[in-house]
Design an enzyme around this catalytic site. Structure first.
Site, PDB file in Angstrom:
ATOM      1  N   GLY A  84       0.845  -1.192   0.000  1.00 56.19           N
ATOM      2  CA  GLY A  84       0.000   0.000   0.000  1.00 56.19           C
ATOM      3  C   GLY A  84       0.875   1.233   0.000  1.00 56.19           C
ATOM      4  CG  LEU A  86       2.495   3.723  -4.009  1.00 52.43           C
ATOM      5  CD1 LEU A  86       2.174   4.925  -4.892  1.00 52.43           C
ATOM      6  CD2 LEU A  86       2.173   2.425  -4.751  1.00 52.43           C
ATOM      7  CG  ASP A 125       3.616   5.003 -14.024  1.00 53.53           C
ATOM      8  OD1 ASP A 125       4.629   4.936 -14.736  1.00 53.53           O
ATOM      9  OD2 ASP A 125       2.475   4.745 -14.439  1.00 53.53           O
ATOM     10  N   GLY A 126       3.888   4.943  -9.487  1.00 55.07           N
ATOM     11  CA  GLY A 126       4.079   5.485  -8.146  1.00 55.07           C
ATOM     12  C   GLY A 126       5.159   4.756  -7.378  1.00 55.07           C
ATOM     13  NE  ARG A 326      30.166   2.328  19.991  1.00 56.36           N
ATOM     14  CZ  ARG A 326      31.054   2.859  19.172  1.00 56.36           C
ATOM     15  NH1 ARG A 326      30.926   2.748  17.855  1.00 56.36           N
ATOM     16  NH2 ARG A 326      32.098   3.514  19.647  1.00 56.36           N
ATOM     17  CD  GLU A 380      20.543   5.300   6.328  1.00 59.53           C
ATOM     18  OE1 GLU A 380      21.566   5.751   6.855  1.00 59.53           O
ATOM     19  OE2 GLU A 380      20.131   5.665   5.190  1.00 59.53           O
ATOM     20  CG  PHE A 406      21.005   8.018  10.313  1.00 61.54           C
ATOM     21  CD1 PHE A 406      20.710   9.346  10.031  1.00 61.54           C
ATOM     22  CD2 PHE A 406      22.327   7.674  10.533  1.00 61.54           C
ATOM     23  CE1 PHE A 406      21.707  10.309   9.966  1.00 61.54           C
ATOM     24  CE2 PHE A 406      23.341   8.621  10.473  1.00 61.54           C
ATOM     25  CZ  PHE A 406      23.031   9.946  10.188  1.00 61.54           C
ATOM     26  NE  ARG A 489      31.250   7.901  19.285  1.00 59.26           N
ATOM     27  CZ  ARG A 489      32.273   8.549  19.823  1.00 59.26           C
ATOM     28  NH1 ARG A 489      32.157   9.079  21.033  1.00 59.26           N
ATOM     29  NH2 ARG A 489      33.409   8.682  19.162  1.00 59.26           N
TER      30      ARG A 489
END
Length: 637
Positions: A84, A86, A125-126, A326, A380, A406, A489
């Site tokens: 749905g 796109l 196209d979308g 991490r 991403e 991100f 970090r």
């Protein structure tokens, strides 16, 4: 209506599927990336014998039906993925094709191609205007996913009108540049030409293929065909009558299926049973000749974890060395890598920072699918959507990694992970302003709260290495939805479990890590992630001042909220309204735990560029600040 002929050709002449067993592992995958054309997919499913009665089609887009406005995974038999938004379906198809190649490489043996199927998608196209499609198509071309075939419904119409108002690029040349085989200028109503183009696409197994079919949206409608007026809107009774007349359709009643049509199309059932029976015979021979591989394949397809898979985590951090979560996550991943052989994934070009490489495993790259480390590039959004495709395909547990900031780039894909209840593990590092000098462009503030707002997503922000191991265990054992790990970090001390609550309590989402002895707490401090250490120092200071204090580590709101009320009330007694939360992020939402009488230490602005320790001090994430705020609460200030 315009895409129906090419969809018919694909389903009648090529698609390997068994309507009586929609989950047969070696079926071809079909993705309707243009999810707004869902009525066409439901018609195909009904006509070819899936468990989708015509009464369901009559309830299209209605409450409680299995025919929603856009296809939904898990609701309608035969729907492979929710589409749905796109571009997502196209990228999911890339993930499915990648999963097929990976499983085939690992498990196929000479004379026993136990995994051998194609992935097809109809795209619009979308779809091709969306950035995620460009990212995913580029990755597919780079990898050489030769069993991926896209059929482009090139009707040159969007909701606002002709696509030339916003979309003039040469799509075939674009895909050629991506490294795809492209067949163009096919008349979408010429079923033999469409079939020939698909044959050519199947013959080239070194490159993914794009078949460009020129179609007319709303084909057959005298007044609306070829216009934006038929895009996502009903024709209306009068235009339907005129369309029947123009198409020489002699049946005035809606939902009429002529007997000869039903008889012909339901041959798909017999054909599919035969194809699956042939595969079953191959599987029997495979089990006989390669019994250990057959067991591993079955476990992979079932998504099962081996008994004792987490035993490698025992004592992993006994050296007590300060370590970022991490880095702890990377150690956990490598400790369980052999025991969880279907764990595959990678990062958006950040593996040296997110520390998500499986060190003893090879790398997936162009034409090479023998490893377990994926390189998504700086893509991403495609990374999340491809991971979804891997997950719905089955046979692998995908993880995807980038900086927490991100997560914004992949949020639409992450939302679909949750909507489809897929086990995708998102490893988000650099989880607060403490990342330091990169500054406010890279420092997440609102992101934890934004992710917690998403239904079906479990967010875990561990306080130390031991909680990180528990977080990974929870993520892998959770099969009904995605998990996001938010990791630091900066290095953090490993909590001394000899004097504090055991790490496995973190699996409950929130737990009493430490409290004053001998009396009920006068104040409860609730913290997550790195701020638990600051809060622990503050709690002990308060205790030395005679203020009885409880410290609750709450790595996961969602896991805590799943606990029985008795447990939650034991950790956060309703009678105690003196509560303080500490988290280096936005405070919106903490009122659900601290209440109207409590307070929150957090971020109300963006960060700044400076060393992480300086930022934490300047923004008030210090033990002294926590002590001051707690004292004020206790004293009614």
């Amino acid at each position: 209506m315009g895409a129906a002929p090419m969809a018919y050709v694909l389903w009648d002449r090529f698609l390997k599927h068994n309507p009586t067993d929609p989950k047969w592992p070696d079926r071809d995958r079909f993705v309707l990336s243009a999810g707004h054309a869902s009525a066409m997919l439901y018609s195909l499913l009904h006509l070819t014998g899936y468990d989708l009665p015509i009464e369901e089609l009559k309830q299209f887009r209605q409450w409680g039906s299995r025919t929603p406005g856009h296809p939904e995974y898990g609701l309608t038999p035969g729907v492979e993925v929710t589409t749905g938004p796109l571009g997502q379906g196209l990228a999911n198809a890339v993930g499915m094709a990648l999963a097929e190649r990976w499983l085939a490489t690992r498990f196929n043996r000479p004379g026993h191609d136990i995994i051998d199927h194609y992935t097809y998608a109809i795209v619009s196209d979308g779809d091709l205007q969306e950035g995620v499609a460009a990212e995913a198509a580029s990755l597919a071309g780079t990898l050489g996913l030769g069993k991926l075939i896209l059929i482009y419904d090139d009707n040159q119409i969007s909701i606002e009108g002709d696509t030339d108002i916003a979309f003039l690029e040469d799509v075939p040349r674009r895909f050629t540049a991506y490294g795809w085989q492209v067949t163009e200028s096919i008349d979408g109503n010429d079923i033999d030409a469409v079939a020939s183009a698909i044959d050519d696409a199947r013959a080239d197994t070194s490159r993914p293929s794009l078949v460009v079919c020129r179609t007319v949206i709303g084909y057959g409608s005298p007044n609306k065909a070829g216009t934006g007026g038929v895009h996502g809107a009903p024709l209306g009774d009068d235009e339907v009558a005129l369309t029947r007349e123009q198409l020489h359709w002699p049946y005035p009643e809606s939902f009429t299926v002529p007997g000869e049509v039903r008889e012909y199309l339901t041959k798909a059932v017999e054909r599919g049973r035969g194809q699956q029976s042939d595969w079953d015979n191959t599987l029997s021979s495979y089990r006989e000749n390669f019994p250990s591989e057959a067991l591993r394949l079955q476990d992979a397809l079932n998504g099962a974890l081996a008994p004792g898979w987490s035993s490698g985590l025992s004592g992993l951090f006994d050296d007590g060395r300060a370590i970022s979560t991490r880095e702890a996550s990377g150690k956990v991943m490598n400790a369980i890598s052999d025991a969880v052989p279907n764990l595959i994934g990678g990062s958006a070009d950040l593996a040296p920072s997110t520390l998500t490489i499986l060190n003893s495993e090879g790398h997936i790259g162009p034409g090479n699918f023998d490893g377990r480390n994926l390189h998504f590039g700086v893509r991403e959004h495609a990374m999340g959507a491809v991971a979804n495709g891997i997950a719905v395909h089955g046979g692998a547990i995908p993880y995807a990694s980038t900086f927490l900031i991100f997560s914004d780039y992949l949020r639409p894909a992450l939302r679909l992970s949750a909507l489809m209840e897929q086990r995708v593990i998102y490893v988000f590092t650099h989880d607060s302003i403490a990342l330091g000098e990169d500054g406010p462009t890279h420092q997440p503030v609102e992101h934890l709260m934004s992710l917690r707002a998403m239904p079906g997503l479990v967010v875990i922000r561990p306080a130390d290495a031991t909680e990180t191991a528990v977080a990974w265990q929870a993520a892998l054992e959770r099969t009904e939805g995605p998990t996001a790990l938010a990791l630091s970090r900066q290095n953090l001390p490993v909590l001394d479990r000899e004097t504090l609550a055991p790490a496995h309590d973190a699996s409950r989402g929130g737990y009493t890590l430490w409290e004053s002895e001998g009396s009920d707490p006068q104040v409860i401090i609730i913290a997550t992630g790195a701020e638990v250490h600051t809060a622990l120092e503050a709690a002990r200071t308060l205790d030395s001042e005679g203020i009885a204090t409880r410290l609750v580590s709450m790595p996961s709101w969602e896991l805590f909220d799943e606990q029985p009320k008795e447990y939650r009330d034991a950790v956060l007694p309703p009678s105690n309204r003196t509560r303080l939360s500490v988290e280096a992020g936005a405070t919106n939402g903490w009122a659900r735990y601290v209440g109207l009488d409590g307070a929150s230490i957090g971020m109300s602005t963006f960060g700044a560029s400076a060393p992480g320790g300086v930022l934490l001090e300047q923004f008030g994430f210090t033990a002294a600040r926590v002590v001051e705020e707690a004292r004020n609460l206790v004293n009614g200030g």
